[in-house]
Design a protein around this motif. Structure first.
Motif, PDB file in Angstrom:
ATOM      1  N   THR A   1      30.076   8.306  41.031  1.00  0.00           N
ATOM      2  CA  THR A   1      29.808   9.672  41.250  1.00  0.00           C
ATOM      3  C   THR A   1      30.286  10.719  40.181  1.00  0.00           C
ATOM      4  OG1 THR A   1      30.529   9.252  43.646  1.00  0.00           O
ATOM      5  CG2 THR A   1      29.961  11.562  43.256  1.00  0.00           C
ATOM      6  N   ASP A   2      31.233  10.444  39.304  1.00  0.00           N
ATOM      7  CA  ASP A   2      31.334  11.327  38.386  1.00  0.00           C
ATOM      8  C   ASP A   2      30.278  11.257  37.159  1.00  0.00           C
ATOM      9  OD1 ASP A   2      32.682   9.109  37.665  1.00  0.00           O
ATOM     10  OD2 ASP A   2      34.133  10.114  36.528  1.00  0.00           O
ATOM     11  N   ASN A   3      29.933   9.929  37.120  1.00  0.00           N
ATOM     12  CA  ASN A   3      28.748   9.781  36.057  1.00  0.00           C
ATOM     13  C   ASN A   3      27.364  10.586  36.524  1.00  0.00           C
ATOM     14  OD1 ASN A   3      28.999   8.077  33.381  1.00  0.00           O
ATOM     15  ND2 ASN A   3      30.764   7.562  34.711  1.00  0.00           N
ATOM     16  N   ALA A   4      27.229  10.388  37.707  1.00  0.00           N
ATOM     17  CA  ALA A   4      26.005  10.988  38.300  1.00  0.00           C
ATOM     18  C   ALA A   4      25.985  12.579  38.236  1.00  0.00           C
ATOM     19  CB  ALA A   4      25.834  10.674  39.975  1.00  0.00           C
ATOM     20  N   VAL A   5      27.399  13.225  38.399  1.00  0.00           N
ATOM     21  CA  VAL A   5      27.249  14.711  38.170  1.00  0.00           C
ATOM     22  C   VAL A   5      27.262  14.906  36.593  1.00  0.00           C
ATOM     23  CG1 VAL A   5      28.987  16.399  38.286  1.00  0.00           C
ATOM     24  CG2 VAL A   5      28.716  14.948  40.146  1.00  0.00           C
ATOM     25  N   PHE A   6      27.850  14.101  35.982  1.00  0.00           N
ATOM     26  CA  PHE A   6      27.568  14.463  34.330  1.00  0.00           C
ATOM     27  C   PHE A   6      26.317  14.292  33.893  1.00  0.00           C
ATOM     28  CE2 PHE A   6      27.477  12.864  30.122  1.00  0.00           C
ATOM     29  CZ  PHE A   6      28.397  13.195  29.219  1.00  0.00           C
ATOM     30  N   THR A   7      25.480  13.385  34.662  1.00  0.00           N
ATOM     31  CA  THR A   7      23.878  13.472  34.318  1.00  0.00           C
ATOM     32  C   THR A   7      23.332  14.516  34.821  1.00  0.00           C
ATOM     33  OG1 THR A   7      24.032  10.873  34.387  1.00  0.00           O
ATOM     34  CG2 THR A   7      21.818  11.753  34.462  1.00  0.00           C
ATOM     35  N   VAL A   8      23.443  14.874  36.117  1.00  0.00           N
ATOM     36  CA  VAL A   8      22.801  16.100  36.760  1.00  0.00           C
ATOM     37  C   VAL A   8      23.202  17.191  35.855  1.00  0.00           C
ATOM     38  CG1 VAL A   8      22.421  17.319  38.780  1.00  0.00           C
ATOM     39  CG2 VAL A   8      22.562  14.911  38.894  1.00  0.00           C
ATOM     40  N   ASN A   9      24.210  17.189  35.395  1.00  0.00           N
ATOM     41  CA  ASN A   9      24.728  18.548  34.672  1.00  0.00           C
ATOM     42  C   ASN A   9      24.104  18.622  33.198  1.00  0.00           C
ATOM     43  OD1 ASN A   9      26.534  20.859  34.247  1.00  0.00           O
ATOM     44  ND2 ASN A   9      27.619  19.657  32.641  1.00  0.00           N
ATOM     45  N   LYS A  10      23.775  17.529  32.838  1.00  0.00           N
ATOM     46  CA  LYS A  10      22.985  17.550  31.465  1.00  0.00           C
ATOM     47  C   LYS A  10      21.638  17.843  31.767  1.00  0.00           C
ATOM     48  CE  LYS A  10      25.596  15.732  28.149  1.00  0.00           C
ATOM     49  NZ  LYS A  10      26.125  16.484  27.296  1.00  0.00           N
ATOM     50  N   ILE A  11      20.931  17.526  32.955  1.00  0.00           N
ATOM     51  CA  ILE A  11      19.543  17.790  33.044  1.00  0.00           C
ATOM     52  C   ILE A  11      19.378  19.174  33.344  1.00  0.00           C
ATOM     53  CG2 ILE A  11      17.505  17.033  34.512  1.00  0.00           C
ATOM     54  CD1 ILE A  11      18.686  14.193  34.642  1.00  0.00           C
ATOM     55  N   ILE A  12      20.310  19.564  34.441  1.00  0.00           N
ATOM     56  CA  ILE A  12      19.974  20.848  35.093  1.00  0.00           C
ATOM     57  C   ILE A  12      20.336  21.754  34.088  1.00  0.00           C
ATOM     58  CG2 ILE A  12      20.467  22.338  37.135  1.00  0.00           C
ATOM     59  CD1 ILE A  12      18.440  20.043  37.292  1.00  0.00           C
ATOM     60  N   ASN A  13      21.773  21.690  33.785  1.00  0.00           N
ATOM     61  CA  ASN A  13      22.290  23.051  32.900  1.00  0.00           C
ATOM     62  C   ASN A  13      22.001  22.980  31.556  1.00  0.00           C
ATOM     63  OD1 ASN A  13      23.421  24.019  35.394  1.00  0.00           O
ATOM     64  ND2 ASN A  13      24.996  22.784  35.517  1.00  0.00           N
ATOM     65  N   GLU A  14      21.728  21.776  31.073  1.00  0.00           N
ATOM     66  CA  GLU A  14      21.694  21.474  29.542  1.00  0.00           C
ATOM     67  C   GLU A  14      20.369  21.261  29.263  1.00  0.00           C
ATOM     68  OE1 GLU A  14      24.594  19.525  27.489  1.00  0.00           O
ATOM     69  OE2 GLU A  14      26.351  19.928  28.880  1.00  0.00           O
ATOM     70  N   HIS A  15      19.371  21.239  30.352  1.00  0.00           N
ATOM     71  CA  HIS A  15      18.078  20.985  30.173  1.00  0.00           C
ATOM     72  C   HIS A  15      17.620  19.756  29.392  1.00  0.00           C
ATOM     73  CE1 HIS A  15      18.170  25.158  31.630  1.00  0.00           C
ATOM     74  NE2 HIS A  15      18.890  25.355  30.663  1.00  0.00           N
ATOM     75  N   LYS A  16      18.133  18.664  29.704  1.00  0.00           N
ATOM     76  CA  LYS A  16      17.940  17.377  28.877  1.00  0.00           C
ATOM     77  C   LYS A  16      16.887  16.732  29.958  1.00  0.00           C
ATOM     78  CE  LYS A  16      20.942  17.551  25.575  1.00  0.00           C
ATOM     79  NZ  LYS A  16      20.886  18.274  24.471  1.00  0.00           N
ATOM     80  N   TYR A  17      16.217  15.708  29.348  1.00  0.00           N
ATOM     81  CA  TYR A  17      15.393  14.886  30.252  1.00  0.00           C
ATOM     82  C   TYR A  17      16.143  13.521  30.239  1.00  0.00           C
ATOM     83  CZ  TYR A  17      11.283  18.060  30.553  1.00  0.00           C
ATOM     84  OH  TYR A  17      10.555  18.901  30.961  1.00  0.00           O
ATOM     85  N   LEU A  18      15.887  12.861  31.426  1.00  0.00           N
ATOM     86  CA  LEU A  18      16.881  11.640  31.563  1.00  0.00           C
ATOM     87  C   LEU A  18      16.409  10.858  30.611  1.00  0.00           C
ATOM     88  CD1 LEU A  18      18.643  10.174  33.785  1.00  0.00           C
ATOM     89  CD2 LEU A  18      16.614   9.065  34.837  1.00  0.00           C
ATOM     90  N   LYS A  19      15.088  10.448  30.161  1.00  0.00           N
ATOM     91  CA  LYS A  19      14.750   9.418  29.318  1.00  0.00           C
ATOM     92  C   LYS A  19      15.487   9.762  27.811  1.00  0.00           C
ATOM     93  CE  LYS A  19      10.651  11.929  27.527  1.00  0.00           C
ATOM     94  NZ  LYS A  19      11.131  12.666  26.720  1.00  0.00           N
ATOM     95  N   ASP A  20      16.016  11.176  27.525  1.00  0.00           N
ATOM     96  CA  ASP A  20      16.865  11.388  26.322  1.00  0.00           C
ATOM     97  C   ASP A  20      18.329  10.965  26.317  1.00  0.00           C
ATOM     98  OD1 ASP A  20      14.717  12.074  25.258  1.00  0.00           O
ATOM     99  OD2 ASP A  20      14.614  14.010  26.093  1.00  0.00           O
ATOM    100  N   LEU A  21      18.848  10.845  27.471  1.00  0.00           N
ATOM    101  CA  LEU A  21      20.344  10.575  27.652  1.00  0.00           C
ATOM    102  C   LEU A  21      20.454   9.058  27.584  1.00  0.00           C
ATOM    103  CD1 LEU A  21      21.184  12.620  31.003  1.00  0.00           C
ATOM    104  CD2 LEU A  21      21.259  13.195  28.538  1.00  0.00           C
ATOM    105  N   LYS A  22      21.580   8.759  27.016  1.00  0.00           N
ATOM    106  CA  LYS A  22      21.886   7.474  26.597  1.00  0.00           C
ATOM    107  C   LYS A  22      23.185   6.813  27.603  1.00  0.00           C
ATOM    108  CE  LYS A  22      20.910   7.389  21.907  1.00  0.00           C
ATOM    109  NZ  LYS A  22      19.880   8.176  21.893  1.00  0.00           N
ATOM    110  N   PHE A  23      22.698   5.546  28.056  1.00  0.00           N
ATOM    111  CA  PHE A  23      23.613   4.823  29.176  1.00  0.00           C
ATOM    112  C   PHE A  23      24.111   3.684  28.592  1.00  0.00           C
ATOM    113  CE2 PHE A  23      20.633   7.718  31.265  1.00  0.00           C
ATOM    114  CZ  PHE A  23      21.626   8.459  31.935  1.00  0.00           C
ATOM    115  N   GLN A  24      25.008   2.932  29.277  1.00  0.00           N
ATOM    116  CA  GLN A  24      25.461   1.650  29.097  1.00  0.00           C
ATOM    117  C   GLN A  24      25.644   1.064  30.474  1.00  0.00           C
ATOM    118  OE1 GLN A  24      28.831   0.926  26.521  1.00  0.00           O
ATOM    119  NE2 GLN A  24      29.716  -0.453  27.995  1.00  0.00           N
TER     120      GLN A  24
END
Ligand SMILES: C[S@@+](CC[C@H](N)C(=O)[O-])C[C@H]1O[C@@H](n2cnc3c(N)ncnc32)[C@H](O)[C@@H]1O
Length: 188
Positions: free
Chosen positions: A123-146
């Motif tokens: 859940t915290d990583n899901a929030v981290f991701t949504v925060n990047k997309i919505i508040n920092e205007h990043k696209y999912l494809k540009d985020l890095k994951f493991q």
């Protein structure tokens, strides 16, 4: 800024949940965070991290909401707008039991439904991701994951967390408190 809502859906407020909820509060700020469906006895345990409601979000009749569900057909993108982003306060399970849909999404029929990929994040990583997309205007494809993280308990034993983690500065986003908690845990 949108408000992030965590609908607590575990039968108890386990220490693991509290550690993740604290981590979420650090990501979005306690003024932007609401916990719902929390037992009266647990309200104080979370009140330092956000606004806490005993009432379930399912009964709040909020407008302009978006539920984050791994089974949603549409991927979240920076143009999606919502006053409230709603997440399941659900611990990871492997294989995923699709609890978000069964226990949350279907009860909020007017909400937009969005995924952030098909892989299950904590859940915290899901929030981290949504925060990047919505508040920092990043696209999912540009985020890095493991995918999957190994935590060494000692020289011989280690735990595998089979979930998707954001990479922040090249390292999986997992709070120190959770690592310490897992290292001390007898059964996993
Ligand atoms: C650990 S996940 C639990 C998922 C649960 N095992 C299931 O199958 O529904 C906790 C919450 O993070 C959010 N989440 C995690 N991964 C997601 C994804 N890929 N897409 C959308 N939301 C996700 C959802 O709100 C979910 O309820």
């Amino acid at each position: 800024m949108s408000i992030f809502i965590i609908e607590h859906l575990e039968p108890e407020l386990y220490p693991w949940c509290i550690i993740e909820y604290k981590s979420i509060s650090k990501i979005v700020g306690r003024e932007n965070l609401i916990f719902t469906n929390v037992a009266q006895k647990d309200v104080k345990k979370l009140s330092g991290y956000g606004l806490v409601f005993i009432k379930s979000v399912k009964k709040m009749k909020l407008k302009n909401t978006c539920v984050l569900d791994p089974e949603a057909k549409t991927q979240l993108n920076p143009k999606d707008k919502a006053d409230y982003f709603i997440f399941g306060g659900i611990l990871g399970d492997d294989p995923p039991r699709k609890r978000t849909g069964v226990e949350l999404t279907k009860f909020i029929p007017n909400a937009k439904q969005r995924n952030i990929g098909k892989q299950q994040l904590s859940t915290d990583n899901a929030v981290f991701t949504v925060n990047k997309i919505i508040n920092e205007h990043k696209y999912l494809k540009d985020l890095k994951f493991q995918d999957s993280v190994e935590i060494k308990k000692n020289k011989i034993e280690s735990f595998i967390l089979p979930y998707r983690y954001n990479l922040a500065n090249g390292r999986p986003f997992i709070c120190k408190e959770l690592i310490e908690f897992l290292k001390k845990k007898k059964n996993f």
